[in-house]
Design a protein around this motif. Structure first.
Motif, short mmCIF file in Angstrom:
data_model
loop_
_atom_site.label_atom_id
_atom_site.label_comp_id
_atom_site.label_asym_id
_atom_site.label_seq_id
_atom_site.Cartn_x
_atom_site.Cartn_y
_atom_site.Cartn_z
N TYR A 513 0.87 -1.17 0.00
CA TYR A 513 0.00 0.00 0.00
C TYR A 513 0.90 1.22 0.00
O TYR A 513 1.82 1.33 0.83
N THR A 514 0.69 2.13 -0.92
CA THR A 514 1.58 3.27 -1.02
C THR A 514 0.83 4.51 -1.49
O THR A 514 -0.16 4.41 -2.22
N VAL A 679 -4.12 -0.01 5.19
CA VAL A 679 -2.69 -0.19 4.89
C VAL A 679 -2.19 -1.58 5.30
O VAL A 679 -1.03 -1.91 5.09
N MET A 680 -3.09 -2.40 5.89
CA MET A 680 -2.74 -3.77 6.23
C MET A 680 -4.02 -4.58 6.25
O MET A 680 -4.99 -4.20 6.92
N ASP A 681 -4.05 -5.65 5.47
CA ASP A 681 -5.25 -6.49 5.40
C ASP A 681 -5.17 -7.57 6.46
O ASP A 681 -4.08 -8.01 6.84
N ARG A 682 -6.33 -8.06 6.92
CA ARG A 682 -6.36 -9.01 8.02
C ARG A 682 -6.29 -10.46 7.51
O ARG A 682 -6.61 -10.77 6.38
N GLN A 691 2.89 -8.29 3.63
CA GLN A 691 2.34 -6.98 3.32
C GLN A 691 3.24 -5.89 3.90
O GLN A 691 3.91 -6.09 4.92
N LYS A 692 3.22 -4.74 3.26
CA LYS A 692 3.91 -3.57 3.81
C LYS A 692 3.27 -2.32 3.23
O LYS A 692 2.68 -2.35 2.14
N ALA A 693 3.37 -1.23 3.98
CA ALA A 693 2.92 0.07 3.49
C ALA A 693 4.17 0.94 3.30
O ALA A 693 4.96 1.12 4.23
#
Length: 739
Positions: A513-514, A679-682, A691-693
């Motif tokens: 996510y950015t 910014v982070m999915d469960r 994952q990372k943002a």
């Protein structure tokens, strides 16, 4: 050409030794050098001699107590538990230990040899003092669903031995096949080993649980003896498993009178043995022949997934319950297991069973394999019974190793090697005294979806190497980063041995996510010679697409979502892996007018049956307060069917405008929002779908909220981590605040 990068000057031994001290210089191994031995360890010397000749065309001579030698294998009667001492100097190699200790020292030596098989054979000088943490370091093989030949079993044992795994659990009987010759009951193999054939004839139920209808075959007693001799030479103990009272459909198909009768006359699949005297006579006769073959002190009798309710309709079982004063069918299971245990004890053998044998009362001398989770093993250890930890999901290698949609079909959610490595067999729920009853660990593979050896190797390796280090290496010596480097170094050996281990993933490939309008990144790979075919339109490329080498830079404008798909091959395309990455553009805004904030985040704890975080605001929290970091809130187990939901909210305070990376240390990801942007999915396993943002953050305050389930798994893991793109990890006490 060396196919892998060098790590730590050759010292990439798995499992990690207790102590390894590098020394100056190298030793060069040459043709016609001498292996010097004591009179009683010739077989181990011949093993090393044969390995060097086969894999390196390097021919050494074996001599008993020579005046000089290049390699010394020296017996030490004071070493009894597989510990060994290995010293490589400029002038010689010396390995000291008892018989199995010397063998384990040889395995460490093998991993220090050049992997490409090309001379000169220089070994870095070092000194190793080593010993195993656990005495049971196992790996199973299910040959009932798909049969594996003697040569295939030998190769399986060979690789086990290379990584100091020492118990081969041979699952010889099940519903889909009986694989061991029993002279007294020839139909067990004449009929019971040919289930696939009879299914195709329409005489057996549809084998729709098998990927290809199965693979028939069985082992003669000569075959069994051949495998046992081979395993003994590699210091591997063979544990036979004869399933009872459930999972017995193949035996019942061969001898229908064994099956559980239904007094109602109903016709259904029969997998349960009827608990009558004729059945016990049958099983005792079978076990007598098994015991005569296998020198191992343990016999595994299964005991799992017994459909005990079938006994409630069985006249034989109902009469037994009345006679013995039993009120529940689980007690019949206990009666069955205890009766078999008594017979095994009369033959000086010990009983091993899956954790269901705890139901109705545990047999007095039983060893428990805990597979349904840790609970059975913990309970048995507290009762001071020996336990082998082999729990779902960590030790089940029929699960896929990565995203299920990109891997061969398997049971259960994905289990990457990192999950295996992070598992701790001695649960913190056990006292120091009770933890001593944990004998070790074992990885399991069930073969419903594993039709051949190449597929088997793909599923088992490299995960089995994590089991090896888990079972051998001292707890304080474990290091997942170091292990990852060493694991990549093993692929040269895998190539040398013709082992189809699953390839590693592209490094740092994760969903992102950015808030950047442009996204530039580099794909790296740990194995030299690998190639990648990729697309950014979401479609998966294949072997017909153009190939590129690593490292590969991708530079794309980003307006909404970029969907990267990668197809990685190594060694002329003999194997490939598939990966996906989603890069999503988000908008995050700062608020620079917030004041009067205090360190930490607000939290609310909910004990509820709700599975959706969206409904938490309609429920009164069980507790609330301020969450300090770096540790997340750990709630006491709510007890099934309740969940421990935690909601957090507050602000991230940014003092310096810069690019930042936000990640989570949770194995199962929390759901996190910055402002209104997710910014982070469960529920994403960070090793399977990392994952990372990556965000450019201006000076100010950013509202953060999140949701997660508090449990034992994440009790020691960090909820979130913020760092600069340069890699500096920030102190959460300096940037997490609440009103």
């Amino acid at each position: 050409m060396c196919l892998c990068f060098t790590v730590n000057a050759q010292f990439h031994i798995i499992p990690q030794p207790l102590r390894l001290t590098p020394k100056p210089g190298t030793f060069t191994l040459k043709n016609n050098m001498v292996i010097g031995i004591d009179a009683d360890n010739k077989a181990t010397a011949i093993y090393l001699q044969s390995y060097l000749a086969k894999n390196y065309n390097l021919h050494l001579k074996v001599r008993i107590k020579p005046t000089a030698a290049a390699i010394y294998l020296l017996l030490d009667s004071n070493r009894t538990k597989g510990d060994y001492f290995l010293n490589i100097s400029r002038s010689s190699i010396k390995i000291t230990g008892n018989s199995n200790g010397i063998f384990y020292g040889i395995q460490s030596l093998i991993q220090l040899l050049p992997q490409d098989g090309a001379a000169p054979f220089r070994l870095a000088a070092c000194e190793i003092v080593d010993e195993p943490r656990f005495q049971w370091r196992g790996l199973s093989l299910d040959v009932s669903r798909h049969f594996f030949t003697v040569d295939e079993v030998k190769k399986y044992i060979d690789v086990m031995a290379h990584y100091k795994l020492n118990v081969f659990h041979w699952h010889l009987t099940d519903d889909e096949g009986w694989r061991i010759q029993i002279d007294k009951y020839p139909l067990l193999t004449d009929v019971g080993s040919k289930i696939s054939f009879y299914e195709k004839q329409g005489k057996f139920r549809k084998l729709d649980n098998l990927i290809d209808g199965g693979r028939d075959g069985f082992y003669t007693k000569a075959d069994i003896r051949e495998v046992l001799k081979y395993a003994k030479e590699r210091f591997v103990t063979v544990l036979p498993e004869i399933e009872m009272p459930g999972h017995s459909e193949a035996a019942i198909f061969a001898y229908p009178w064994l099956g559980c009768k239904d007094s109602t006359g109903a016709k259904h699949r029969v997998r349960m043995l009827d608990p009558g005297d004729s059945t016990f006579t049958f099983m005792q006769n079978v076990l007598t022949e098994v015991i005569d073959l296998f020198p191992n002190q343990y016999i595994h009798i299964g005991g799992d997934e017994a459909e005990v309710v079938d006994w409630l309709k069985s006249p034989v079982a109902v009469a037994l319950m009345k006679k013995e004063g039993l009120t529940r069918p689980e007690q019949v299971q206990s009666y069955f297991i205890k009766r078999i245990e008594k017979f095994l004890l009369s033959k000086n053998k010990k009983l091993v069973g899956w954790d269901e044998i705890l139901q109705g009362g545990l047999a007095e001398s039983a060893t428990v394999m805990s597979w349904e989770g840790e609970a059975g093993g913990i309970a048995a250890a507290k009762m001071h019974h020996p336990v082998v930890m082999t729990p779902l999901p960590y030790m089940y290698f029929d699960a896929p190793q990565a995203n299920e949609s990109l891997e061969p079909i398997g049971w259960n959610p994905p289990v990457p090697w990192q999950m295996v490595y992070n598992y701790e067999p001695q649960s913190k729920q056990l006292s120091t005294g009770d933890a001593k009853y944990i004998m070790g660990v074992q990885g399991n593979i069930w073969a419903e979806k594993v039709p051949n050896l190449k597929h088997l190797e793909y599923m088992v390796y490299p995960r089995a190497l994590a089991v090896a280090e888990l079972g051998w290496t001292a707890k304080e010596n474990k290091d997942i980063g170091r292990f990852a480097d060493k694991l990549n170094m093993q692929y040269g050996l895998f190539k040398l041995w013709g082992l189809n281990a699953r390839l590693p993933n592209i490094e740092n490939m994760a969903d992102v996510y950015t808030n950047h309008d442009h996204y530039s990144f580099v794909l790296n790979y740990p194995l030299k010679g690998a190639q990648v075919r990729y697309s950014i339109n979401g479609k998966m490329p294949d072997s017909t697409a153009a190939a590129a080498g690593f490292p590969l830079k991708i530079d794309e404008a980003l307006t909404d979502t970029l969907k990267l798909s990668a197809y990685t091959t190594w060694l002329l395309g003999h194997q490939h892996i598939l990966q996906r990455e989603m890069v999503k553009h988000v908008v995050v805004d700062a608020d620079d007018s917030i004041g009067n904030l205090q360190p930490g985040l607000n939290f609310s704890l909910y004990k509820t049956k709700e599975v959706s975080y969206r409904k938490l605001d309609t429920i009164a929290p069980a507790a609330a307060g301020i969450l300090s970091f770096p540790q997340p809130l750990v709630a006491a187990p709510a007890g099934s069917p309740l969940f421990n939901w935690v909601k957090v909210n507050g602000f991230i305070k940014i003092d310096t405008e810069d690019d930042y990376q936000l990640t989570t240390g949770f194995e199962e990801s929390p759901l996190l929002f910055l402002g209104n942007a997710k910014v982070m999915d469960r529920e994403r396993n960070r090793y399977v779908e990392p994952q990372k943002a990556l965000l450019h953050l201006k000076k100010g305050y950013y509202a953060i909220r999140g949701y997660y389930l508090a449990d034992d798994t994440n009790s020691t893991q960090n909820l979130l981590q913020l760092q600069t793109v340069g890699g500096k990890v920030l102190d959460p006490g300096a940037y997490l605040y609440h009103m």
